[in-house]
Design a protein around this motif. Structure first.
Motif, PDB file in Angstrom:
ATOM      1  N   LEU A   1       0.829  -1.204   0.000  1.00 22.33           N
ATOM      2  CA  LEU A   1       0.000   0.000   0.000  1.00 22.33           C
ATOM      3  C   LEU A   1       0.866   1.257   0.000  1.00 22.33           C
ATOM      4  N   TYR A   2       1.972   1.241   0.752  1.00 13.93           N
ATOM      5  CA  TYR A   2       2.875   2.395   0.722  1.00 13.93           C
ATOM      6  C   TYR A   2       3.410   2.615  -0.688  1.00 13.93           C
ATOM      7  N   SER A   3       3.846   1.534  -1.346  1.00 14.84           N
ATOM      8  CA  SER A   3       4.431   1.651  -2.683  1.00 14.84           C
ATOM      9  C   SER A   3       3.434   2.233  -3.665  1.00 14.84           C
TER      10      SER A   3
ATOM     11  N   ALA B   1       1.184   6.901  -6.744  1.00 20.31           N
ATOM     12  CA  ALA B   1       0.001   7.688  -7.099  1.00 20.31           C
ATOM     13  C   ALA B   1       0.053   9.128  -6.593  1.00 20.31           C
ATOM     14  N   ASP B   2       1.087   9.506  -5.879  1.00 16.92           N
ATOM     15  CA  ASP B   2       1.198  10.862  -5.336  1.00 16.92           C
ATOM     16  C   ASP B   2       1.044  11.893  -6.454  1.00 16.92           C
TER      17      ASP B   2
ATOM     18  N   ALA C   1       4.265   4.624 -13.241  1.00 17.91           N
ATOM     19  CA  ALA C   1       3.090   3.748 -13.169  1.00 17.91           C
ATOM     20  C   ALA C   1       1.837   4.457 -12.674  1.00 17.91           C
ATOM     21  N   LYS C   2       1.908   5.759 -12.457  1.00 14.03           N
ATOM     22  CA  LYS C   2       0.772   6.477 -11.868  1.00 14.03           C
ATOM     23  C   LYS C   2      -0.512   6.281 -12.668  1.00 14.03           C
ATOM     24  N   ALA C   3      -0.445   6.448 -13.977  1.00 16.36           N
ATOM     25  CA  ALA C   3      -1.641   6.324 -14.802  1.00 16.36           C
ATOM     26  C   ALA C   3      -2.194   4.904 -14.764  1.00 16.36           C
ATOM     27  N   SER C   4      -1.313   3.913 -14.684  1.00 19.21           N
ATOM     28  CA  SER C   4      -1.773   2.522 -14.641  1.00 19.21           C
ATOM     29  C   SER C   4      -2.550   2.219 -13.372  1.00 19.21           C
ATOM     30  N   LEU C   5      -2.189   2.879 -12.267  1.00 18.65           N
ATOM     31  CA  LEU C   5      -2.863   2.644 -10.989  1.00 18.65           C
ATOM     32  C   LEU C   5      -4.154   3.437 -10.842  1.00 18.65           C
ATOM     33  N   GLU C   6      -4.485   4.264 -11.823  1.00 16.21           N
ATOM     34  CA  GLU C   6      -5.648   5.158 -11.712  1.00 16.21           C
ATOM     35  C   GLU C   6      -6.951   4.442 -11.358  1.00 16.21           C
TER      36      GLU C   6
ATOM     37  N   ALA D   1       2.028  -3.621 -14.121  1.00 21.93           N
ATOM     38  CA  ALA D   1       2.352  -2.398 -14.858  1.00 21.93           C
ATOM     39  C   ALA D   1       3.823  -2.031 -14.734  1.00 21.93           C
ATOM     40  N   PHE D   2       4.350  -1.472 -15.812  1.00 22.70           N
ATOM     41  CA  PHE D   2       5.747  -1.057 -15.827  1.00 22.70           C
ATOM     42  C   PHE D   2       6.001  -0.034 -14.727  1.00 22.70           C
ATOM     43  N   GLY D   3       6.967  -0.312 -13.869  1.00 23.28           N
ATOM     44  CA  GLY D   3       7.332   0.609 -12.803  1.00 23.28           C
ATOM     45  C   GLY D   3       6.579   0.422 -11.505  1.00 23.28           C
ATOM     46  N   ALA D   4       5.645  -0.534 -11.425  1.00 23.31           N
ATOM     47  CA  ALA D   4       4.834  -0.712 -10.215  1.00 23.31           C
ATOM     48  C   ALA D   4       5.544  -1.618  -9.210  1.00 23.31           C
TER      49      ALA D   4
END
Length: 526
Positions: free
Chosen positions: A136-138, A143-144, A151-156, A188-191
């Protein structure tokens, strides 16, 4: 690659930054002096893996700004280092379907908007167990909104405020909408999963990957040592050293001279010159890069589907593969993801048909069509493909004017300007290609393909539990793209790697961007 600079691993970004920060063989000579002894042989016979030794691998790099922060990984060098030090919950198999990594299993509720992920027993390099808290921290760090993590967009789709730990090794992910392909998000790439609270990654990063940190000199080298307690088993190698050489000639010369054992990203001409010559091994990762022309469907002349269909029929795909890729690839069929999960392989292979192309252009009132094709030296084969297609179009009565663009701004410019451009992409799931490039609100919709009914089909697929029924929805979507989409996908390029003859265990069946690419934990020195 770079229509999707924040989404999938960039082939063309690799090249672009490589040109900006060129280094030569000298950098390898200085940084790669550790040697590559094969170590003791604990194998049972010929071909059995051997333990020990240091493998030296050369990649194009990013200069002094390089970092080991896995959430900032952008280039292939970044991704290879991140894969060595860290793990993700899942990764992509050879067909781009998600396969478990730190996640032992996942299961959804009936509505597909809540997913329970159970972690396997794994430990970080400092001995701490990998827990739900770390996951969850990762993801919340990625997503910050103040950060630009890859990977921010992938976690949307994940509601990270509502998601929670349900045990030390279990997480309930709450989603904003039904998402049948949720495992793709985990891959996802970078997750990557990092320890709870981790913020510093360049001095002594702690991960749960198969190698642990030894040293890092940005733009020069990184050395990692085998992690004996990795959940999947200890690597065969004692150490892996990543070296930076942005010029392909430097990588090849270092490989031939014995300064390195692994050279990433060779061009087809180099591969042909050295294949079967006995000095080095050439490894071809098939289907690694989609090659295409991108037609913007929201403006003339490509707002008329008959013009798009005519262009599909103008292309001689084999000539493009032979000329622009030097034969190092296979023809495409105007659909992304050949060989990947959900690919509509039952559609007939499109062939050049200049007579029918002329007839379609006549119907569209575009008999004397003139169009500008934007290209650049930003990626291998782009300028060659543009020239070949210009000559092919001339035979159909179409005048194509080739316009050379800047390597530095090409990928940002083509998303907004022009009508026709050279385009390529690395491997990603077909579902991700659709969601990131072909929906009305997709941020990298280079073809301007915007259809509410198509969007609704995607949501239908994501709400469908049965895999066969979901595949049928994806096939209907692909049939429409095949008939009238904006991507003229003429080929799929090989990604080419060179290795020393003593290097064994390099995977050959998986495209770049997938789990088995750069699996240095599975490689050994014979």
């Amino acid at each position: 690659m770079h229509d999707d600079t924040t989404r999938s691993l960039s082939f063309s970004a690799l090249r672009r930054r490589g040109f900006l920060a060129a280094t030569g063989v000298g950098a390898l000579a200085l940084a790669g002096c550790g040697g590559s002894g094969s170590g003791s042989d604990d194998g049972a016979g010929d071909g059995a893996p051997k333990k020990g030794g240091r493998l030296r691998a050369a990649f194009a790099g990013g200069g002094a700004s390089e970092t080991l922060d896995p959430h900032l990984a952008n280039l292939f060098a970044d991704a290879a280092r991140a894969k060595a030090l860290f793990d993700k919950l899942a990764d992509y198999g050879a067909d781009l379907s998600a396969v478990p990594r730190l996640a032992a299993k996942w299961e959804s509720n009936t509505a597909l908007d809540r997913w329970q992920v159970t972690l396997r027993e794994a430990a970080f390099h400092d001995g701490r167990p990998v827990t739900a808290k770390d996951v969850l921290y990762s993801y919340r760090r990625i997503a910050d909104p103040k950060q630009a993590f890859r990977a921010k967009a992938s976690l949307e789709p994940i509601d990270l405020d509502a998601s929670r730990a349900t045990g030390e090794r279990s997480v309930e992910f709450v989603l904003k909408r039904p998402t049948a392909e949720f495992p793709n998000i985990l891959a996802a790439f970078g997750a990557y999963i990092v320890p709870d609270g981790a913020t510093e990654f360049d001095k002594a990063p702690v991960g749960s990957g198969p190698f642990r940190f030894v040293s890092f000199a940005p733009g020069r080298s990184a050395v990692f040592r085998r992690y004996d307690d990795h959940w999947e088993g200890a690597p065969h190698l004692d150490e892996i050293e990543f070296l930076v050489a942005n010029e392909e000639s430097a990588r090849v010369n270092a490989l031939l001279g014995g300064q390195i054992e692994y050279a990433h990203e060779l061009n087809p001409t180099t591969a042909r010159a050295h294949e079967d010559q006995g000095q080095i091994e050439i490894v071809r990762l098939r289907g690694s890069a989609m090659q295409a022309f991108c037609m913007k469907t929201d403006r003339p002349p490509f707002d008329d589907p008959r013009v798009r269909q005519a262009f599909f029929l103008i292309a001689d795909r084999q000539e493009l593969v032979d000329g622009a890729l030097s034969g190092a690839g296979e023809v495409g069929n105007d659909l992304f993801g050949k060989g990947y999960q959900y690919y509509a392989d039952g559609l007939p292979q499109r062939e050049q048909n200049l007579g029918k192309a002329r007839a379609l252009l006549k119907q569209a009132g575009a008999e004397d069509l003139r169009v500008t094709l934007d290209t650049s030296a930003v990626a291998a084969g782009f300028t060659e493909a543009a020239g070949i297609f210009r000559d092919q179009a001339k035979k159909a009565g179409v005048t194509v004017e080739v316009r050379m663009g800047s390597k530095d701004s090409y990928w940002s410019d083509i998303l907004d300007q022009g009508t026709l451009c050279c385009y390529r992409s690395g491997a990603m799931p077909i579902e991700a290609h659709i969601s990131q490039r072909l929906l009305t609100d997709s941020s990298t919709n280079a073809t301007r393909w915007r259809h509410k009914d198509f969007d609704a089909q995607y949501q239908q697929a994501q709400s469908t539990r049965d895999p066969a029924e979901r595949a049928a929805v994806y096939e209907r979507m692909q049939r429409r793209l095949y008939a009238e989409g904006g991507f003229l996908i003429w080929g799929f390029a090989d990604w080419i790697i060179g290795t020393g003859r003593q290097v064994k265990g390099v995977e050959t069946d998986a495209p770049a961007n997938t789990l088995d690419w750069a699996r240095f934990d599975k490689v050994w020195l014979a």
